[in-house]
Design a protein around this motif. Sequence first.
Motif, short mmCIF file in Angstrom:
data_model
loop_
_atom_site.label_atom_id
_atom_site.label_comp_id
_atom_site.label_asym_id
_atom_site.label_seq_id
_atom_site.Cartn_x
_atom_site.Cartn_y
_atom_site.Cartn_z
N ALA A 37 0.82 -1.22 0.00
CA ALA A 37 0.00 0.00 0.00
C ALA A 37 0.85 1.26 0.00
O ALA A 37 0.44 2.29 -0.54
CB ALA A 37 -0.93 0.00 1.20
N THR A 38 2.05 1.19 0.59
CA THR A 38 2.91 2.37 0.64
C THR A 38 3.96 2.37 -0.47
O THR A 38 4.90 3.16 -0.44
CB THR A 38 3.61 2.46 2.01
OG1 THR A 38 4.37 1.27 2.22
CG2 THR A 38 2.62 2.67 3.12
N ASN A 39 3.84 1.46 -1.43
CA ASN A 39 4.73 1.38 -2.58
C ASN A 39 6.19 1.15 -2.19
O ASN A 39 7.10 1.80 -2.72
CB ASN A 39 4.62 2.62 -3.46
CG ASN A 39 3.28 2.74 -4.12
OD1 ASN A 39 2.71 1.75 -4.54
ND2 ASN A 39 2.76 3.94 -4.18
N ALA A 40 6.42 0.24 -1.26
CA ALA A 40 7.80 -0.08 -0.86
C ALA A 40 8.53 -0.66 -2.07
O ALA A 40 7.96 -1.34 -2.91
CB ALA A 40 7.78 -1.09 0.29
N VAL A 41 9.83 -0.40 -2.15
CA VAL A 41 10.59 -0.80 -3.32
C VAL A 41 11.23 -2.18 -3.19
O VAL A 41 11.72 -2.72 -4.16
CB VAL A 41 11.69 0.23 -3.65
CG1 VAL A 41 11.07 1.54 -4.07
CG2 VAL A 41 12.62 0.42 -2.48
N ASN A 42 11.25 -2.75 -2.01
CA ASN A 42 11.94 -4.02 -1.81
C ASN A 42 11.03 -5.24 -1.83
O ASN A 42 11.36 -6.27 -1.28
CB ASN A 42 12.72 -3.98 -0.49
CG ASN A 42 11.82 -3.73 0.69
OD1 ASN A 42 10.67 -3.35 0.52
ND2 ASN A 42 12.34 -3.93 1.88
N LEU A 43 9.89 -5.15 -2.48
CA LEU A 43 8.96 -6.27 -2.54
C LEU A 43 9.27 -7.18 -3.73
O LEU A 43 9.71 -6.71 -4.77
CB LEU A 43 7.52 -5.76 -2.66
CG LEU A 43 7.01 -4.93 -1.48
CD1 LEU A 43 5.63 -4.40 -1.78
CD2 LEU A 43 7.00 -5.76 -0.21
N ASP A 44 9.02 -8.46 -3.57
CA ASP A 44 9.23 -9.43 -4.64
C ASP A 44 7.90 -9.61 -5.37
O ASP A 44 7.10 -10.47 -5.03
CB ASP A 44 9.72 -10.76 -4.07
CG ASP A 44 10.09 -11.76 -5.15
OD1 ASP A 44 9.98 -11.42 -6.34
OD2 ASP A 44 10.48 -12.88 -4.80
N ILE A 45 7.68 -8.77 -6.37
CA ILE A 45 6.43 -8.77 -7.14
C ILE A 45 6.75 -9.11 -8.58
O ILE A 45 7.68 -8.56 -9.16
CB ILE A 45 5.75 -7.39 -7.08
CG1 ILE A 45 5.36 -7.06 -5.65
CG2 ILE A 45 4.54 -7.36 -8.00
CD1 ILE A 45 4.83 -5.66 -5.47
N LYS A 46 5.96 -10.03 -9.14
CA LYS A 46 6.13 -10.39 -10.55
C LYS A 46 4.75 -10.55 -11.18
O LYS A 46 3.82 -10.99 -10.51
CB LYS A 46 6.88 -11.70 -10.68
CG LYS A 46 8.33 -11.62 -10.27
CD LYS A 46 9.05 -12.91 -10.54
CE LYS A 46 10.50 -12.79 -10.10
NZ LYS A 46 11.22 -14.02 -10.29
N PRO A 47 4.63 -10.22 -12.46
CA PRO A 47 3.37 -10.51 -13.14
C PRO A 47 3.21 -12.01 -13.31
O PRO A 47 4.19 -12.74 -13.45
CB PRO A 47 3.51 -9.80 -14.49
CG PRO A 47 4.95 -9.52 -14.65
CD PRO A 47 5.58 -9.54 -13.30
N VAL A 48 1.97 -12.47 -13.29
CA VAL A 48 1.71 -13.90 -13.48
C VAL A 48 1.62 -14.15 -14.98
O VAL A 48 0.77 -13.57 -15.67
CB VAL A 48 0.41 -14.31 -12.77
CG1 VAL A 48 0.11 -15.78 -13.01
CG2 VAL A 48 0.50 -14.03 -11.28
N ALA A 49 2.51 -14.98 -15.48
CA ALA A 49 2.58 -15.26 -16.92
C ALA A 49 1.26 -15.83 -17.43
O ALA A 49 0.71 -16.76 -16.86
CB ALA A 49 3.71 -16.24 -17.20
N GLY A 50 0.77 -15.24 -18.51
CA GLY A 50 -0.46 -15.72 -19.14
C GLY A 50 -1.74 -15.23 -18.50
O GLY A 50 -2.82 -15.54 -18.97
N HIS A 51 -1.64 -14.46 -17.45
CA HIS A 51 -2.81 -13.94 -16.76
C HIS A 51 -2.57 -12.45 -16.51
O HIS A 51 -2.26 -12.03 -15.40
CB HIS A 51 -3.05 -14.70 -15.44
CG HIS A 51 -3.26 -16.16 -15.66
ND1 HIS A 51 -4.48 -16.68 -16.03
CD2 HIS A 51 -2.41 -17.21 -15.59
CE1 HIS A 51 -4.37 -17.99 -16.17
NE2 HIS A 51 -3.12 -18.33 -15.91
N THR A 52 -2.75 -11.67 -17.53
CA THR A 52 -2.30 -10.29 -17.64
C THR A 52 -2.55 -9.39 -16.43
O THR A 52 -1.59 -8.82 -15.94
CB THR A 52 -2.88 -9.64 -18.90
OG1 THR A 52 -2.48 -10.42 -20.01
CG2 THR A 52 -2.40 -8.22 -19.07
N PRO A 53 -3.74 -9.22 -15.90
CA PRO A 53 -3.83 -8.21 -14.84
C PRO A 53 -3.28 -8.68 -13.49
O PRO A 53 -3.03 -7.88 -12.61
CB PRO A 53 -5.32 -7.93 -14.73
CG PRO A 53 -5.95 -9.21 -15.13
CD PRO A 53 -5.05 -9.78 -16.19
#
Length: 95
Positions: A37-53
Amino acid sequence: MTDPLSSIRLAPRAIRDLKRLDSPTRKRVQRSFEALATNAVNLDIKPVAGHTPWRRLRVGEHRVLYRELPVEADSRYLVARIIDRRDLHRAIDKL
């Protein structure tokens, strides 16, 4: 000052997933919501392949499946599931 967690909306299934977690894991996931929620930069976030949003946020052995909501929505993110990493592909296919 607004609460940063107000920008995160949990789906009913995510609420059930959160309740089923043990206490230390639940606290880690809740801290990750605050960081998201606070847009921290050290998060491990990745898009899910094949499921765009959809994106996944890694929290130890668990994954938080979420997507951004339109600008006009009350919240900024919708958390759909909180699952064990082994169940990621099965849960994504059901979204």
